[in-house]
Design a protein around this motif. Structure first.
Motif, mmCIF file in Angstrom:
data_model
loop_
_atom_site.group_PDB
_atom_site.id
_atom_site.type_symbol
_atom_site.label_atom_id
_atom_site.label_comp_id
_atom_site.label_asym_id
_atom_site.label_seq_id
_atom_site.Cartn_x
_atom_site.Cartn_y
_atom_site.Cartn_z
ATOM 1 N N ALA A 16 0.807 -0.985 0.022
ATOM 2 C CA ALA A 16 0.005 -0.132 0.088
ATOM 3 C C ALA A 16 0.864 1.252 0.141
ATOM 4 N N ILE A 17 1.972 1.195 0.857
ATOM 5 C CA ILE A 17 2.961 2.445 0.730
ATOM 6 C C ILE A 17 3.558 2.686 -0.699
ATOM 7 N N SER A 18 4.113 1.542 -1.143
ATOM 8 C CA SER A 18 4.597 1.794 -2.600
ATOM 9 C C SER A 18 3.467 2.191 -3.315
ATOM 10 N N TRP A 19 2.491 1.538 -3.505
ATOM 11 C CA TRP A 19 1.028 2.024 -4.289
ATOM 12 C C TRP A 19 0.959 3.559 -4.266
ATOM 13 N N GLN A 20 1.087 4.016 -2.936
ATOM 14 C CA GLN A 20 0.863 5.566 -2.711
ATOM 15 C C GLN A 20 1.840 6.200 -3.147
ATOM 16 N N LEU A 21 2.979 5.719 -3.141
ATOM 17 C CA LEU A 21 4.435 6.543 -3.431
ATOM 18 C C LEU A 21 4.560 6.606 -4.946
ATOM 19 N N ALA A 22 4.509 5.528 -5.625
ATOM 20 C CA ALA A 22 4.441 5.649 -7.140
ATOM 21 C C ALA A 22 3.394 6.421 -7.735
ATOM 22 N N GLN A 23 2.195 6.459 -7.131
ATOM 23 C CA GLN A 23 0.777 7.057 -7.713
ATOM 24 C C GLN A 23 1.280 8.509 -7.572
ATOM 25 N N THR A 24 1.940 9.050 -6.353
ATOM 26 C CA THR A 24 2.300 10.498 -6.064
ATOM 27 C C THR A 24 3.091 10.946 -7.102
ATOM 28 N N PHE A 25 4.082 10.239 -7.463
ATOM 29 C CA PHE A 25 5.315 10.336 -8.390
ATOM 30 C C PHE A 25 4.942 10.598 -9.859
ATOM 31 N N TRP A 26 4.018 9.743 -10.401
ATOM 32 C CA TRP A 26 3.611 9.686 -11.722
ATOM 33 C C TRP A 26 2.637 10.666 -11.827
ATOM 34 N N VAL A 63 5.908 10.078 -19.304
ATOM 35 C CA VAL A 63 5.297 9.099 -19.758
ATOM 36 C C VAL A 63 5.900 7.654 -19.500
ATOM 37 N N GLY A 64 7.273 7.560 -19.592
ATOM 38 C CA GLY A 64 7.908 6.364 -19.139
ATOM 39 C C GLY A 64 7.824 6.012 -17.639
ATOM 40 N N LEU A 65 8.110 7.285 -16.759
ATOM 41 C CA LEU A 65 7.839 7.114 -15.355
ATOM 42 C C LEU A 65 6.299 6.353 -15.170
ATOM 43 N N ALA A 66 5.458 7.204 -15.662
ATOM 44 C CA ALA A 66 3.981 6.710 -15.477
ATOM 45 C C ALA A 66 3.750 5.209 -15.782
ATOM 46 N N ALA A 67 4.476 4.832 -17.022
ATOM 47 C CA ALA A 67 4.299 3.337 -17.313
ATOM 48 C C ALA A 67 5.128 2.377 -16.392
ATOM 49 N N PHE A 68 6.258 2.854 -15.859
ATOM 50 C CA PHE A 68 7.091 1.986 -14.965
ATOM 51 C C PHE A 68 6.259 2.080 -13.562
ATOM 52 N N CYS A 69 5.694 3.153 -13.108
ATOM 53 C CA CYS A 69 4.859 3.178 -11.708
ATOM 54 C C CYS A 69 3.746 2.312 -11.925
ATOM 55 N N ALA A 70 3.014 2.584 -13.090
ATOM 56 C CA ALA A 70 1.499 1.708 -13.355
ATOM 57 C C ALA A 70 1.929 0.362 -13.325
ATOM 58 N N PHE A 71 2.937 -0.188 -13.998
ATOM 59 C CA PHE A 71 3.361 -1.630 -13.852
ATOM 60 C C PHE A 71 3.608 -1.899 -12.375
ATOM 61 N N LEU A 72 4.208 -1.279 -11.557
ATOM 62 C CA LEU A 72 4.726 -1.285 -10.189
ATOM 63 C C LEU A 72 3.466 -1.446 -9.555
ATOM 64 N N GLN A 73 2.380 -0.453 -9.810
ATOM 65 C CA GLN A 73 0.985 -0.617 -9.084
ATOM 66 C C GLN A 73 0.312 -1.931 -9.582
ATOM 67 N N LEU A 74 0.410 -2.389 -10.849
ATOM 68 C CA LEU A 74 -0.302 -3.330 -11.096
ATOM 69 C C LEU A 74 0.050 -4.782 -10.556
ATOM 70 N N VAL A 125 -5.103 11.771 -21.622
ATOM 71 C CA VAL A 125 -5.738 10.572 -21.144
ATOM 72 C C VAL A 125 -4.789 9.931 -19.885
ATOM 73 N N LEU A 126 -3.752 9.713 -20.155
ATOM 74 C CA LEU A 126 -2.644 9.338 -18.967
ATOM 75 C C LEU A 126 -3.315 10.151 -17.619
ATOM 76 N N ALA A 127 -3.235 11.332 -17.829
ATOM 77 C CA ALA A 127 -3.251 12.161 -16.800
ATOM 78 C C ALA A 127 -4.666 11.946 -15.772
ATOM 79 N N LEU A 128 -5.754 11.832 -16.934
ATOM 80 C CA LEU A 128 -6.964 11.901 -16.353
ATOM 81 C C LEU A 128 -7.285 10.498 -15.778
ATOM 82 N N CYS A 129 -6.479 9.164 -16.583
ATOM 83 C CA CYS A 129 -6.742 7.864 -15.838
ATOM 84 C C CYS A 129 -5.956 7.987 -14.525
ATOM 85 N N GLY A 130 -5.006 8.605 -14.346
ATOM 86 C CA GLY A 130 -4.138 9.005 -12.923
ATOM 87 C C GLY A 130 -4.930 9.406 -12.167
ATOM 88 N N LEU A 131 -5.677 10.724 -12.381
ATOM 89 C CA LEU A 131 -6.833 11.345 -11.529
ATOM 90 C C LEU A 131 -7.759 10.355 -10.851
#
Length: 151
Positions: A16-26, A63-74, A125-131
């Protein structure tokens, strides 16, 4: 001394902590670049070509950071939820959409770099999906525990 709800609170797990941290960054990075930094550079009076150069350099990095962090969140979501329920979960659907949009962004960036509107569409779309992902409960967090207790 009576115990209150503060003492009953369980600490968050590492997932849960890594989820929130990755989400905050990207998510924060995407929104900060497009809606704060680039308009601020324009207000400072920088040349539009210089602002485009900053956007063209930082956009693919974020966008690369978003992809990496989304993979981590997955991976965190797969650990917290069953594989079969992943596709019915809004978080799983958003993360798959994010990964597909990031792949589409890089494909267009590589093969059709002049398609600026399509790149901007993918970015937004990436930004909206992140929100939308920010509004979902954290897997393994307190939102997940409350949902599991109800079922």
């Amino acid at each position: 001394m009576s115990k209150s709800a503060i003492f009953k609170r369980q600490p968050l797990k590492a997932g849960a902590i890594s989820w929130q941290l990755a989400q905050t960054f990207w998510v924060g990075g995407l929104w900060l670049l497009h809606f704060v930094l680039l308009p601020a550079l324009g207000e400072m009076g920088l040349a539009p070509l210089l602002i485009e150069e900053v956007a063209g350099t930082l956009g693919p990095l974020l966008v690369g950071l978003a992809a990496f962090c989304a993979f981590l969140q997955l991976l965190v979501l797969l650990q917290a939820e069953r594989w079969s329920s992943l596709w019915r979960d809004m978080r799983g659907q958003l993360l798959v959409t994010i990964l597909l949009m990031a792949a589409s962004y890089f494909a267009v960036h590589e093969w059709m770099p002049e398609a600026v509107r399509w790149l901007l569409f993918n970015y937004l779309v990436l930004a909206l999906c992140g929100l939308l992902l920010v509004l979902q409960p954290v897997p393994g967090g307190e939102g997940g525990r409350a949902r599991q207790a109800r079922h």
